[in-house]
Write a protein that holds these residues in place. Structure first.
Motif, mmCIF file in Angstrom:
data_model
loop_
_atom_site.group_PDB
_atom_site.id
_atom_site.type_symbol
_atom_site.label_atom_id
_atom_site.label_comp_id
_atom_site.label_asym_id
_atom_site.label_seq_id
_atom_site.Cartn_x
_atom_site.Cartn_y
_atom_site.Cartn_z
ATOM 1 N N VAL A 3 0.855 -1.150 -0.102
ATOM 2 C CA VAL A 3 0.019 -0.081 0.084
ATOM 3 C C VAL A 3 0.854 1.180 -0.096
ATOM 4 N N VAL A 6 -2.793 6.120 1.393
ATOM 5 C CA VAL A 6 -4.044 6.044 1.672
ATOM 6 C C VAL A 6 -4.239 7.697 2.118
ATOM 7 N N LEU A 17 -6.846 5.282 -2.312
ATOM 8 C CA LEU A 17 -5.881 4.073 -2.234
ATOM 9 C C LEU A 17 -4.960 3.622 -3.171
ATOM 10 N N VAL A 19 -2.044 1.122 -4.523
ATOM 11 C CA VAL A 19 -1.344 -0.192 -4.071
ATOM 12 C C VAL A 19 -0.699 -0.664 -5.324
ATOM 13 N N GLU A 146 -10.445 2.451 7.714
ATOM 14 C CA GLU A 146 -9.468 1.319 8.181
ATOM 15 C C GLU A 146 -9.819 -0.197 7.346
ATOM 16 N N PRO A 149 -8.387 -0.390 3.526
ATOM 17 C CA PRO A 149 -7.070 -1.039 2.940
ATOM 18 C C PRO A 149 -7.084 -2.522 3.465
ATOM 19 N N GLN A 150 -7.933 -2.828 4.742
ATOM 20 C CA GLN A 150 -7.665 -4.253 5.177
ATOM 21 C C GLN A 150 -8.276 -5.171 4.026
ATOM 22 N N GLY A 153 -6.070 -5.430 1.192
ATOM 23 C CA GLY A 153 -4.765 -6.269 1.680
ATOM 24 C C GLY A 153 -5.187 -8.008 1.488
#
Length: 172
Positions: A3, A6, A17, A19, A146, A149-150, A153
């Protein structure tokens, strides 16, 4: 995967985001284009998604639900506004009632996804555009900033399975 950034931009009502993936653009595109792969990363790790309908065409829809740790379900939908495989996908994302119909009482989010080849891999720019400051503030309070991004991921795990076994190109 890495990442890169953000960025919350309250002036333009967006969350962006960036990535980088160590995978070809066509492979990263499949994480969006294949509903079985999409449901393995769309949503937070604690709330796995089940994709019920997946029509990636202009005007098409994607419907899904997420199941929480206690078994409760939250439903959502997309309306595809633009698609150019394997480099871009734009859609409107919204909440749905338990019967799957869009909840007109909740705000929607415009989503723009762009993939570009970079240094032998792929860079993804994922932009969420909110209709108002109140909507953006609400999603931030709910922890969505939050969670995004998780969720992204989780894409890394699917791509890592490919790296561990090159014959494994369609995880399910």
């Amino acid at each position: 995967m890495s990442v890169i950034s953000v960025d919350k931009d309250f002036d333009s009502l967006s969350l962006i985001l960036l990535v980088d993936f160590d995978a070809p653009i066509e492979r990263v595109w499949q994480l969006w284009a294949d509903p079985r792969q999409l449901e393995r990363w769309w949503g937070p790790p604690t709330h796995p998604a089940t994709v019920e309908k997946h029509e990636l065409t202009v005007g098409g829809e994607v419907t899904y639900f997420m199941t929480g740790p206690g078994g409760g379900k939250s439903r959502g939908w997309w309306r595809v506004t633009s698609i150019n495989p394997p480099s871009s996908l734009d859609f409107t994302d919204g909440f749905a009632h338990q019967d799957g119909t869009p909840n007109a009482e909740t705000p929607t989010t415009a989503v723009q996804m762009r993939l570009t080849e970079q240094d032998g891999g792929t860079r993804m720019e994922l932009r969420f555009i909110f209709g108002s400051r109140e909507h953006m503030d609400q999603l931030e309070r709910w922890g969505a900033f939050e969670v995004f991004p998780q969720s992204v991921g989780q894409m890394e795990a699917l791509l890592a399975a490919d790296a561990a076994d090159p014959r494994h190109t369609n995880p399910s």
